[in-house]
Design an enzyme around this catalytic site. Structure first.
Site, PDB file in Angstrom:
ATOM      1  N   ASP A 201     127.213  91.571  68.286  1.00 33.11           N
ATOM      2  CA  ASP A 201     128.327  91.855  69.185  1.00 33.11           C
ATOM      3  C   ASP A 201     128.836  93.287  69.043  1.00 33.11           C
ATOM      4  O   ASP A 201     129.705  93.696  69.807  1.00 33.11           O
ATOM      5  CB  ASP A 201     129.483  90.875  68.919  1.00 33.11           C
ATOM      6  CG  ASP A 201     130.108  90.374  70.204  1.00 33.11           C
ATOM      7  OD1 ASP A 201     129.401  90.339  71.226  1.00 33.11           O
ATOM      8  OD2 ASP A 201     131.297  90.021  70.195  1.00 33.11           O
ATOM      9  N   ASP A 634     136.008  77.106  67.001  1.00 32.74           N
ATOM     10  CA  ASP A 634     135.112  76.045  66.551  1.00 32.74           C
ATOM     11  C   ASP A 634     135.792  74.673  66.615  1.00 32.74           C
ATOM     12  O   ASP A 634     135.222  73.711  67.143  1.00 32.74           O
ATOM     13  CB  ASP A 634     134.614  76.337  65.130  1.00 32.74           C
ATOM     14  CG  ASP A 634     135.728  76.804  64.203  1.00 32.74           C
ATOM     15  OD1 ASP A 634     136.900  76.801  64.623  1.00 32.74           O
ATOM     16  OD2 ASP A 634     135.441  77.159  63.052  1.00 32.74           O
TER      17      ASP A 634
END
Length: 929
Positions: A201, A634
């Site tokens: 990223d 998550d």
């Protein structure tokens, strides 16, 4: 398969997904559950016989191992008993106020009621812990052995895509990431069914070239691991093992091979470590060349002399082939910075051949004769980033990989790992596949593996192993609807990530969600042929309420190639329909087709779906893929799946499946906990609060998720309660009127039941008493610091809209190479230290003042002194690891600690003298001097 399923997908220009004709419409001669067999399978010419199919005994791939009743029954009984005792204790406390100190009594009552509520939320989901076991031999027999439907014995297992995420090569060293990649490429899983992806990223050329080096080294490392059955298959961890490497090794050339591959690995590490300097030198050379070129052109245009203002040349970062790096440059420029660069996708290891490629006697000085030398496909991915777009951090990167991998490989299952979590057990993926391919496995959305850590100090001072959570809470949730998703070491069903509801969502009922509802079973071939050829998914996928979470996902984006992959992934993820009791299965041998090689248009489409605009006007991050809007994406992602009726499974393997690193420094540990707790506060104030869940979320699972959002708020009451002993000592009073037999009896019963419950938890979870005690200590340390800060940060975000930014947890090791635990002793001052340090100082000052008052009183009240000192020592005992962390190595306490302690001590003393000045009369608020 893709062409056969295209008719099931009706699309529009907006990318809306049409569910009028969905995935279970294939027509066949026989219907077993929802698995419809094509006519040519039962052909009477050596194919699969339907009668044989129905008469075949069922061989399960997994089994539940129940906790012994002699442990679980007393455990549940003690929980009920403590609930009753708590009720009577709180009733007694409320009805017996302390008239001498109503304010102290009121504060303590509020805190104790909240602690009881918090304990109930924590203990109820633990009522049904279970263990599970897998049968890898049966998996091998079913999917990798010759059979009438699979004459060659080629693997019939579904494809798996492995995702690794990284963002900053400075905090996440490329060598660590490279070792993780090597452990993935060497796993024991069919090579042609495995694909690996790394999401960079940060768009760093250092990570890119390190991965290229890793793929080159993998050509030797992967066959070496297969030849000698190496464990673990992370080379750095393997060569760091202290035990005898020749144990259980039988091939005579093992020592020679190991010596050669060790030398190659050392050279590989040197190349990785030298990459930063090599890339910078290359950039300087190419930039100098470009500068000379521009000067020559400028002179030609200006009559042989340079222009007065000189020549300006952009300081670019260059690839080895002499082209500009499309990602982030060392000197950031527009279109080449961390938040502004093009999308990058590079296939570094091509799609492997379908048939094994055996090595020869001279493969780089190694003899790989009879060893398959293929390496799984691997792709480097860095999604496009542009200013003005919300890229949604890790969740956005994961969703980009989901789309790109669907086009390139479309594995039915996705395993995601952090860059520092490597494969420790090469059979881990097969262990997880046992659950997915077992009967009823089509209703499992993900398999969560426990997180295990290396490099933790032997005493585990700050409870970094977190075994109480991973071996206790998560094992207990496995007895409900399933464990929560914890961000890494998790194998997803791709179809579930797309936001669809599970088949037979109401199949399991009961308080624990483990009781299977009555269902019709097929008994004979004639009965099987009469089963309706319509899927029961149609009724199960209708919304039960107006909650949009139970609707069907519609907007996947405008890539028709991507939407074509959805039914293929769903079909390939079905269990094997090798028995009449298997519902929603696929026929044996259906996944034996070779993967087509990648062409330029396919790769171009994969690049298009990782563009920053692709998710506009779609449901990505809302109900498809990883969910946006929280720093703990998550937990929210797993919650959404459970809320739609999916189940998850906790897979504890005999040999740890994965291992990673955790911060052992106190400051880093608290910041990590702060990030988790802040995410929980965000969940509490969002639509992901379990109080708003659908009725597909089972009751105790709802309680568990409710506790996830509420636990940080306990810190408010915990901090108040930690100051109560000091307030008692300062004032000469106590939270009760007197330490009578009722209070002491209740206190004894509550403490004994808690101790017994904890001992039984230790028994069924397998954790150690020291680990349990470290967890209790850090619960107080984290609760009085990180959790409290998280509550205020979460409130600021909800009420004032102030966004919270967190720094990436560093995976780099300490600078002191001679001491593996050097980071443990480093003191990094942070504002999170203020509250725990204040609690410690105030309690110490209170003990001195309280003891002085009692000693010099005419009528000493020793019972109140001992009561206050007992509870103060309880607080200080829990704070002991925090004190050791502040002392650093050899007790070198930072100056700021002395300054802060002195300020708090003087402030508390002066404040109390002002509130209760000393006098010559004993029995008042002060004491005689």
């Amino acid at each position: 398969m893709k062409s056969n399923n295209k008719s099931m997908l009706l699309r529009s220009q907006t990318g809306d997904f049409d569910h009028n004709r969905w995935l279970f419409e294939s027509k066949g001669k026989y219907g077993i559950g929802n698995a419809f067999w094509p006519d040519d399978i039962d052909n009477g010419e050596g194919g699969v016989s339907m009668s044989d199919f129905l008469d075949k005994p069922w061989k399960p791939l997994t089994r539940k191992v129940k906790i012994p009743a002699k442990v679980l029954s007393p455990y549940r009984l003690l929980i009920v008993l403590r609930l009753v005792i708590l009720f009577f204790f709180l009733w007694w406390r409320v009805t017996n106020p302390n008239e001498d100190a109503m304010w102290l009594w009121g504060l303590s009552i509020v805190c104790e009621i909240w602690f009881a509520f918090s304990w109930i939320l924590d203990i109820l989901p633990k009522l049904n812990p279970i263990n599970r076991a897998t049968d890898l031999a049966t998996l091998h027999d079913k999917f990798e052995q010759p059979s009438p439907s699979n004459p060659t014995g080629r693997s019939d297992l579904p494809g798996v895509d492995v995702f690794v995420s990284t963002a900053d090569p400075e905090k996440e060293p490329p060598l660590v990431t490279a070792n993780t990649l090597l452990s993935i490429l060497a796993v024991d899983y069919p090579i042609e069914k495995l694909s690996a992806y790394i999401s960079d990223d940060g768009g760093a050329i250092l990570t890119f070239e390190a991965m290229a080096e890793a793929v080159r080294f993998a050509e030797y490392w992967v066959p070496f691991c297969r030849k000698h059955d190496i464990e673990p298959r992370n080379p750095d961890s393997y060569f760091s093992i202290k035990k005898d490497p020749t144990k259980n090794k039988k091939k005579p050339d093992f020592v020679k091979d190991r010596r050669w591959i060790k030398r190659e690995y050392d050279e590989f590490k040197v190349r990785i470590n030298g990459l930063p300097e090599q890339i910078k030198k290359r950039a300087e050379q190419f930039n100098l060349r470009e500068e000379l070129k521009e000067k020559r052109i400028a002179k030609e245009k200006n009559g042989g002399v340079l222009p007065p203002d000189g020549v300006e040349v952009v300081k670019a970062t260059w690839m080895a082939d002499g082209t500009h790096w499309p990602g982030t440059w060392f000197e950031p420029k527009p279109d080449h910075s961390k938040g502004d660069h093009a999308g990058i996708l590079q296939i570094m290891s091509k799609v492997p051949e379908l048939e094994p490629v055996m090595g020869g006697p001279n493969e780089g000085a190694l003899d790989f004769t009879g060893i398959d030398t293929r390496v799984p496909m691997f792709a480097y991915v860095s999604r496009e980033k542009r200013p003005g777009f919300d890229h949604n951090k890790k969740a956005g990167a994961m969703n980009g990989m989901v789309r790109a991998s669907a086009i390139l490989s479309n594995g039915a299952f996705i395993l995601n790992l952090d860059c520092d979590h490597y494969v420790y057990n090469s059979k881990a993926i097969k262990e997880g596949m046992c659950f997915m391919m077992d009967r009823g496995g089509d209703r499992i959305c993900y398999i969560q593996f426990p997180q295990r850590f290396e490099g933790i100090d032997p005493s585990d001072r700050y409870a970094n192993h977190n075994t109480v959570f991973f071996d206790g809470n998560m094992r207990a949730l496995d007895g409900l609807q399933g464990p929560v998703y914890v961000g890494t070491g998790c194998m997803f069903r791709r179809y579930a990530l797309y936001g669809f509801n599970p088949p037979r969502a109401n199949e399991y009922n009961g308080v624990f969600g483990q009781e299977k509802a009555p269902a019709m079973h097929v008994r004979t071939q004639s009965q099987a042929s009469q089963i309706s050829e319509t899927s029961d998914l149609e009724s199960d996928t209708q919304p039960l309420t107006d909650d949009p979470d139970l609707g069907l996902p519609k907007k996947f984006g405008n890539s028709t190639i991507f939407t074509d992959t959805i039914p293929v992934a769903e079909y390939q993820g079905r269990p094997l329909a090798d028995h009449m009791s298997v519902q929603n299965g696929r026929p044996p041998g259906a996944l034996l087709l070779p993967r087509p090689p990648l062409d330029a248009p396919t790769v171009a489409e994969a690049i298009a779906v990782i563009s920053c605009w692709y998710e506009d006007n779609t449901e990505w991050g809302d109900r498809i893929g990883w969910i946006y809007g929280s720093v703990t994406e998550d937990v929210v992602t797993g919650y959404r799946m459970h809320n739609r009726g999916w189940r998850s499974v906790y897979c504890i393997t005999k040999r740890d499946a994965f291992r990673g690193t955790a911060p052992i420094n106190l400051t880093d540990r608290l910041h990590q906990v702060l990030r988790w707790a802040t995410g929980s506060v965000e969940i509490f104030f969002s639509k992901n609060n379990a109080m708003f869940a659908t009725r597909r979320l089972k009751f105790l699972q709802r309680v568990a998720y409710l506790n996830v959002g509420i636990y940080p708020f306990t810190s408010i009451f915990l901090v108040v309660y930690c100051f109560l002993p000091a307030l008692c000592l300062f004032s000469g009073t106590f939270i009760v009127q007197s330490l009578d037999i009722h209070f002491l009896s209740y206190l004894l019963c509550i403490s004994l039941t808690l101790i017994l419950i904890s001992l039984l938890e230790v028994k069924w979870s397998g954790i150690g008493l020291e680990e349990w005690w470290r967890n209790e200590q850090f619960w107080l340390i984290g609760g009085s610091s990180a959790h409290l800060a998280a509550v205020f940060q979460g409130l600021l975000k909800v009420l004032a809209g102030i966004e919270i930014s967190f720094t990436l947890t560093s995976k780099a090791s300490g600078e002191d190479e001679d001491d593996a635990f050097a980071d443990l002793y480093v003191v990094k001052w942070t504002g999170l230290f203020i509250m725990p340090l204040t609690i410690i100082v105030v309690n110490l000052v209170a003990i001195v003042i309280g003891a002085s008052r009692t000693i010099y009183s005419v009528i000493p009240q020793w019972n109140k002194l001992f009561g206050g000192i007992f509870f103060s020592m309880w607080v200080l005992t829990h704070m002991y690891p925090f004190c050791k962390g502040l002392m650093g190595r050899r007790g070198k306490v930072p100056t700021i600690v002395y300054v802060w302690s002195g300020l708090v001590s003087i402030t508390v003393s002066l404040l109390w003298i002002t509130i209760s000045p000393p006098d010559d009369v004993s029995g008042g608020g002060g004491f005689s001097v």
